[in-house]
Design a protein around this motif. Structure first.
Motif, PDB file in Angstrom:
ATOM      1  N   ASN A 245     -41.280  -8.571  15.529  1.00  0.00           N
ATOM      2  CA  ASN A 245     -41.020  -7.127  15.552  1.00  0.00           C
ATOM      3  C   ASN A 245     -40.528  -6.669  14.183  1.00  0.00           C
ATOM      4  O   ASN A 245     -39.670  -7.314  13.585  1.00  0.00           O
ATOM      5  N   PRO A 246     -41.030  -5.531  13.663  1.00  0.00           N
ATOM      6  CA  PRO A 246     -40.573  -5.064  12.344  1.00  0.00           C
ATOM      7  C   PRO A 246     -39.114  -4.590  12.332  1.00  0.00           C
ATOM      8  O   PRO A 246     -38.543  -4.419  11.275  1.00  0.00           O
TER       9      PRO A 246
ATOM     10  N   ASN B  30     -32.834  -4.764  11.845  1.00  0.00           N
ATOM     11  CA  ASN B  30     -31.955  -3.729  12.397  1.00  0.00           C
ATOM     12  C   ASN B  30     -31.197  -4.232  13.620  1.00  0.00           C
ATOM     13  O   ASN B  30     -30.075  -3.803  13.870  1.00  0.00           O
ATOM     14  N   ARG B  31     -31.797  -5.126  14.394  1.00  0.00           N
ATOM     15  CA  ARG B  31     -31.116  -5.664  15.577  1.00  0.00           C
ATOM     16  C   ARG B  31     -30.044  -6.685  15.211  1.00  0.00           C
ATOM     17  O   ARG B  31     -29.151  -6.958  15.995  1.00  0.00           O
ATOM     18  N   HIS B  32     -30.154  -7.252  14.034  1.00  0.00           N
ATOM     19  CA  HIS B  32     -29.226  -8.307  13.612  1.00  0.00           C
ATOM     20  C   HIS B  32     -28.509  -7.900  12.326  1.00  0.00           C
ATOM     21  O   HIS B  32     -28.452  -8.661  11.356  1.00  0.00           O
TER      22      HIS B  32
ATOM     23  N   LEU C  97     -39.234 -14.563  17.198  1.00  0.00           N
ATOM     24  CA  LEU C  97     -39.741 -15.150  15.962  1.00  0.00           C
ATOM     25  C   LEU C  97     -41.143 -15.737  16.119  1.00  0.00           C
ATOM     26  O   LEU C  97     -41.482 -16.278  17.164  1.00  0.00           O
ATOM     27  N   ARG C  98     -41.902 -15.626  15.039  1.00  0.00           N
ATOM     28  CA  ARG C  98     -43.199 -16.308  14.944  1.00  0.00           C
ATOM     29  C   ARG C  98     -43.027 -17.663  14.277  1.00  0.00           C
ATOM     30  O   ARG C  98     -43.674 -18.628  14.639  1.00  0.00           O
TER      31      ARG C  98
ATOM     32  N   GLY D 258     -41.967  -7.162   2.418  1.00  0.00           N
ATOM     33  CA  GLY D 258     -42.902  -8.014   3.137  1.00  0.00           C
ATOM     34  C   GLY D 258     -42.447  -8.283   4.555  1.00  0.00           C
ATOM     35  O   GLY D 258     -41.387  -7.828   4.987  1.00  0.00           O
ATOM     36  N   PRO D 259     -43.223  -9.064   5.291  1.00  0.00           N
ATOM     37  CA  PRO D 259     -42.922  -9.289   6.707  1.00  0.00           C
ATOM     38  C   PRO D 259     -41.793 -10.293   6.942  1.00  0.00           C
ATOM     39  O   PRO D 259     -41.187 -10.305   7.996  1.00  0.00           O
ATOM     40  N   ASP D 260     -41.510 -11.161   5.967  1.00  0.00           N
ATOM     41  CA  ASP D 260     -40.490 -12.187   6.160  1.00  0.00           C
ATOM     42  C   ASP D 260     -39.094 -11.634   5.890  1.00  0.00           C
ATOM     43  O   ASP D 260     -38.908 -10.732   5.081  1.00  0.00           O
TER      44      ASP D 260
END
Length: 185
Positions: free
Chosen positions: A138-139, A143-145, A107-108, A156-158
């Motif tokens: 990471n975009p 998908n990982r969660h 996370l950022r 969007g990115p969030d």
């Protein structure tokens, strides 16, 4: 990421809530109402000659099918406890047998988004629902969660994790800020 088990650091405070019960109670009501109608299909018949007479067997079948639908709805929506815990490794999530870990290095930023009702004067406005908003590095974060993010992706990115109310959003944001103040703006 391999499947994680629920193992935050012992003594870590947890934020927990119970999932909604309305769908469960609706399924139970369907089961009872249509189940009784299936068992006693003649109970609705009156002596009036103006209505269409329906044989008891098809009515019992239809009401029985609706009762089974209510049973399946109730079974599929059994309320369960959902828990979150924030420790030095990340944000842990657990709901029944499912669990996941969102590591801090993924996370950022993380921010809480509280409920904002829609503006009545603007017909195009929409309500802002309570959510925990993640800004991933990471975009492919969603998908990982996939166990945690079951809704369609947000534009969007969030990435939004919808929560039932603003109190839970505030509690989670405070717990994350306690562990990782650099991630919470």
């Amino acid at each position: 990421m391999p499947e994680q088990t629920w193992s935050p650091k012992p003594g870590t405070p947890e934020v927990e809530y119970r999932s909604s019960r309305w769908l469960f109670f609706g399924g139970l009501a369907m089961l009872v109402f249509f189940g009784l109608a299936a068992l006693f299909p003649e109970a609705g018949n009156s002596s009036s000659s103006r209505k269409v007479k329906m044989p008891a067997e098809p009515a019992a079948f239809i009401f029985g099918a609706l009762a089974v639908g209510g049973l399946l709805t109730a079974i599929g929506s059994v309320p369960h406890m959902i828990r979150f815990a924030a420790d030095e490794r990340g944000l842990w999530w657990r709901a029944g047998r499912k669990s996941d870990l969102i590591a801090w290095d993924e996370l950022r930023a993380v921010r809480g988004q509280e409920l904002v009702p829609r503006d009545q004067s603007d017909p195009n406005s929409k309500a802002v629902l309570p959510a925990l908003v993640f800004t991933p590095k990471n975009p492919h974060f969603e998908n990982r969660h996939t166990k945690l993010f079951t809704r369609p992706p947000t534009p969007g990115p969030d990435v939004e994790l919808r929560l039932p109310n603003s109190t839970i959003v505030r509690q989670l944001t405070q717990e994350i800020a306690r562990v990782r103040p650099d991630l919470v703006p």
